[in-house]
Structures are given as C-alpha cells and as structure tokens.
Design a protein around this motif. Structure first.
Motif, mmCIF file in Angstrom:
data_model
loop_
_atom_site.group_PDB
_atom_site.id
_atom_site.type_symbol
_atom_site.label_atom_id
_atom_site.label_comp_id
_atom_site.label_asym_id
_atom_site.label_seq_id
_atom_site.Cartn_x
_atom_site.Cartn_y
_atom_site.Cartn_z
ATOM 1 N N HIS A 158 0.796 -1.225 0.000
ATOM 2 C CA HIS A 158 0.000 0.000 0.000
ATOM 3 C C HIS A 158 0.833 1.281 0.000
ATOM 4 N N GLY A 159 2.128 1.170 0.186
ATOM 5 C CA GLY A 159 2.946 2.375 0.212
ATOM 6 C C GLY A 159 4.060 2.314 -0.806
ATOM 7 N N GLN A 160 4.477 3.473 -1.290
ATOM 8 C CA GLN A 160 5.613 3.512 -2.200
ATOM 9 C C GLN A 160 6.851 2.972 -1.490
ATOM 10 N N ALA A 161 7.601 2.144 -2.205
ATOM 11 C CA ALA A 161 8.780 1.526 -1.598
ATOM 12 C C ALA A 161 9.754 2.577 -1.088
ATOM 13 N N SER A 162 9.913 3.662 -1.843
ATOM 14 C CA SER A 162 10.863 4.697 -1.448
ATOM 15 C C SER A 162 10.404 5.461 -0.215
ATOM 16 N N ALA A 163 9.096 5.447 0.075
ATOM 17 C CA ALA A 163 8.577 6.123 1.265
ATOM 18 C C ALA A 163 8.558 5.196 2.470
ATOM 19 N N VAL A 164 8.293 3.911 2.236
ATOM 20 C CA VAL A 164 8.214 2.942 3.326
ATOM 21 C C VAL A 164 9.600 2.593 3.865
ATOM 22 N N ALA A 165 10.568 2.477 2.963
ATOM 23 C CA ALA A 165 11.890 1.975 3.327
ATOM 24 C C ALA A 165 12.560 2.721 4.481
ATOM 25 N N PRO A 166 12.528 4.068 4.534
ATOM 26 C CA PRO A 166 13.247 4.747 5.622
ATOM 27 C C PRO A 166 12.785 4.365 7.019
ATOM 28 N N PHE A 167 11.557 3.883 7.172
ATOM 29 C CA PHE A 167 11.066 3.532 8.502
ATOM 30 C C PHE A 167 11.733 2.275 9.053
ATOM 31 N N GLU A 168 12.461 1.579 8.218
ATOM 32 C CA GLU A 168 13.196 0.424 8.717
ATOM 33 C C GLU A 168 14.310 0.841 9.664
ATOM 34 N N TYR A 169 14.674 2.111 9.640
ATOM 35 C CA TYR A 169 15.696 2.595 10.563
ATOM 36 C C TYR A 169 15.239 2.510 12.015
ATOM 37 N N THR A 170 13.933 2.403 12.255
ATOM 38 C CA THR A 170 13.461 2.295 13.633
ATOM 39 C C THR A 170 13.906 0.986 14.280
ATOM 40 N N ALA A 171 14.409 0.055 13.475
ATOM 41 C CA ALA A 171 14.967 -1.172 14.055
ATOM 42 C C ALA A 171 16.119 -0.858 15.000
ATOM 43 N N LEU A 172 16.748 0.299 14.809
ATOM 44 C CA LEU A 172 17.828 0.705 15.708
ATOM 45 C C LEU A 172 17.334 0.789 17.141
ATOM 46 N N ALA A 173 16.159 1.376 17.328
ATOM 47 C CA ALA A 173 15.610 1.506 18.679
ATOM 48 C C ALA A 173 15.354 0.137 19.299
ATOM 49 N N TRP A 174 14.824 -0.787 18.488
ATOM 50 C CA TRP A 174 14.550 -2.124 19.014
ATOM 51 C C TRP A 174 15.839 -2.864 19.350
ATOM 52 N N SER A 175 16.850 -2.732 18.501
ATOM 53 C CA SER A 175 18.107 -3.432 18.777
ATOM 54 C C SER A 175 18.760 -2.885 20.043
ATOM 55 N N LEU A 176 18.651 -1.576 20.247
ATOM 56 C CA LEU A 176 19.208 -0.994 21.468
ATOM 57 C C LEU A 176 18.445 -1.484 22.697
ATOM 58 N N GLY A 177 17.123 -1.582 22.570
ATOM 59 C CA GLY A 177 16.330 -2.096 23.680
ATOM 60 C C GLY A 177 16.659 -3.540 24.000
ATOM 61 N N ILE A 178 16.862 -4.330 22.961
ATOM 62 C CA ILE A 178 17.227 -5.735 23.162
ATOM 63 C C ILE A 178 18.588 -5.836 23.836
ATOM 64 N N ASP A 179 19.528 -5.000 23.396
ATOM 65 C CA ASP A 179 20.848 -4.996 24.032
ATOM 66 C C ASP A 179 20.733 -4.697 25.524
ATOM 67 N N TRP A 180 19.874 -3.751 25.852
ATOM 68 C CA TRP A 180 19.728 -3.363 27.256
ATOM 69 C C TRP A 180 19.058 -4.464 28.074
ATOM 70 N N LEU A 181 18.004 -5.067 27.522
ATOM 71 C CA LEU A 181 17.263 -6.085 28.264
ATOM 72 C C LEU A 181 18.027 -7.400 28.379
ATOM 73 N N VAL A 182 18.696 -7.788 27.303
ATOM 74 C CA VAL A 182 19.347 -9.095 27.277
ATOM 75 C C VAL A 182 20.781 -9.024 27.785
ATOM 76 N N TRP A 183 21.497 -7.959 27.387
ATOM 77 C CA TRP A 183 22.917 -7.871 27.731
ATOM 78 C C TRP A 183 23.238 -6.725 28.690
ATOM 79 N N GLN A 184 22.196 -6.027 29.171
ATOM 80 C CA GLN A 184 22.362 -4.932 30.134
ATOM 81 C C GLN A 184 23.353 -3.872 29.649
#
Length: 280
Positions: free
Chosen positions: A220-246
């Motif tokens: 439903h979205g243009q690939a060029s518009a949707v793609a930049p939101f994949e950068y939010t994975a950074l927040a999740w990876s940082l959260g995982i690092d904190w929860l799993v590896w402190q």
C-alpha cells in the motif's frame, strides 16, 4: 511498517539465539515450516484460497530464492556479530530500495526522500560507528549480502503486489522457503532440542505476523517512502541490548537515533503534505 520492524527485531533476536545450535539452512527451513500452518489458518479464516492461485510464478520463485539467501546469510552473520552491528550493515537495504524504486518500479523518488535516506544512514553511522573490522569480516560480508537480498526482495514484493493478492505473496514465499531450504538443509539436519521449543514457537509467531505486516506495508505504500522507517529497528536493537545484555546507549547512540527517527518523520510529513496538495 513500524509493527513489521518490531516483529522482525524479535525474530532476529531468536535467530541469533538459535544460530549457536543449528545450521542456517535448517533455521530458514524451520521458519517456513512452522509459519505455514499459521498462514493456512489465516487464509482459511479470510476465505481467500481462490486468490492465492492467481500468481506471477517467476516473481514468486525469484522472491523465494532471495528470501532463502537473505535468511541464510543473515543467520550466518549474526552468529559472529552483535545484533546491533548486524543491523548497522542491514541499514544499507533502505538506501538500495530507494535506488531501485525508480528504474524497477517506475516510482518517482522525491528529492526529500533522498535527503531523508542519507540522513538516516548518517544517523546509523553516528549511533553505531561500525568498525572496519566488522565490514571486512566474513560475518559482515554475509550480512551485507543479506541486505542486498532483502532490498531486491522488497522491490519484487512491490512489483508482485500489483497483480497478486497479499495472501498469495505471503503463502508462496513460505512454501518455497520450506521446500527448497528444507531440501538443502537435510544433509546437515540436527535434532531439535526440547528446551528450544519456546524459541521455535516465537520464531513462527513473529515471522508470520512480520511477514503479513511488511507485505501490507509495501503493498500500500511507495517503496521509497516505506523503506526509511526500517531505521526504527535501531531503537529495538538498542532495547534488546539493554534487556538481554544490560548495555545502555551512549551519547553518540542517542544522537544517531534522533537523526534516524527525524529522517523517518520527515519522509512521513513530506508524504502527508504532498498528498494533501494533490487531494485537498
């Protein structure tokens, strides 16, 4: 797309945990095999079996092959790299999607999107500061290869969605993943350990829901518009690092995260303004 990124982050965490015990091809095959029953129930509930047979098979086969390669390369890579480092390399994918959107999909890529993608990549470098050692290692090269496969697969998904249903896109890639990866994994197949069953269940659930979410996003979205939101994975990876590896992020990580989120919000705002101007 934000939901898809969250679910894929959970799935990647499970893949990293399983990669220490099982070969990459087996993990890829198991992901497909465990997800297929959920997809079948979903299609049955929607009553859309007729639509799944209307498929552009060459594109499905191409997408299935790309997904297999992506999963195998990524699993191999995260076995030797921290998840955050692997994500740094995977952030090459949104840029490549934007680059491919114009020649392959014929989508107009506004200048604002190019600036936003560049800003997002700058934020990744500020936050994670990838080392030359990580890029030069076999694990790093494997994750870079996975990023390329993912980007091309995303563009193929967008291309296929012009004629094929969402259920068709989700079902056949999992069938191909199960059959082909399973056949290739058989010579080195290892028995499943009982204490890993919760991880396998989590892999199935997160993979199923993430596949639905990302297919819907690119449908439903243009690939060029949707793609930049994949950068939010950074927040999740940082959260995982904190929860799993402190591990807590430092000032550079926070600054980079702000740049990345700002870039994504800029694209969203630009799309909203552009849509309002065209359809007031």
């Amino acid at each position: 797309m934000l939901l898809a990124v969250m679910l894929f982050s959970a799935m990647d965490t499970i893949i990293k945990a399983l990669s220490a015990h099982y070969p990459p091809l087996q993990i890829a095959a198991m992901r497909g095999a465990l997800t297929l029953p959920l997809i079948a129930l979903w299609i049955q509930w929607r009553g859309s079996w007729a639509a799944v047979w209307q498929a552009r098979w060459p594109l499905h086969l191409l997408r299935g092959g790309l997904v297999i390669a992506m999963l195998v390369l990524f699993t191999y890579g995260v076995r030797g790299l921290p998840l955050t480092h692997a994500y740094t390399l995977m952030f090459f994918a949104p840029l490549l999607i934007t680059v491919l959107a114009w020649p392959v999909l014929g989508e107009r890529v506004p200048r604002a999107h190019w600036w936003a993608v560049g800003g997002g990549l700058l934020g990744v470098l500020v936050a994670l500061r990838p080392s030359a050692e990580g890029f030069a290692s076999w694990s790093g090269l494997a994750v870079l290869g996975a990023a390329v496969c993912y980007a091309v697969s995303a563009v193929v998904t967008r291309l296929s969605s012009r004629t094929d249903s969402k259920d068709s896109l989700v079902l056949w890639v999992m069938v191909i993943l199960t059959v082909v990866a399973g056949a290739l994994a058989l010579p080195q197949w290892l028995p499943l350990q009982a204490h890993h069953l919760p991880l396998w269940a989590g892999l199935a659930a997160s993979g199923f829901l993430a596949q639905l979410a990302i297919t819907e996003a690119f449908r439903h979205g243009q690939a060029s518009a949707v793609a930049p939101f994949e950068y939010t994975a950074l927040a999740w990876s940082l959260g995982i690092d904190w929860l799993v590896w402190q591990q807590l992020p430092d000032a550079f990580t926070l600054l980079g995260g702000a740049i990345i989120v700002g870039s994504g919000l800029y694209v969203l705002r630009h799309e909203q303004v552009h849509a309002t101007a065209e359809h007031p």
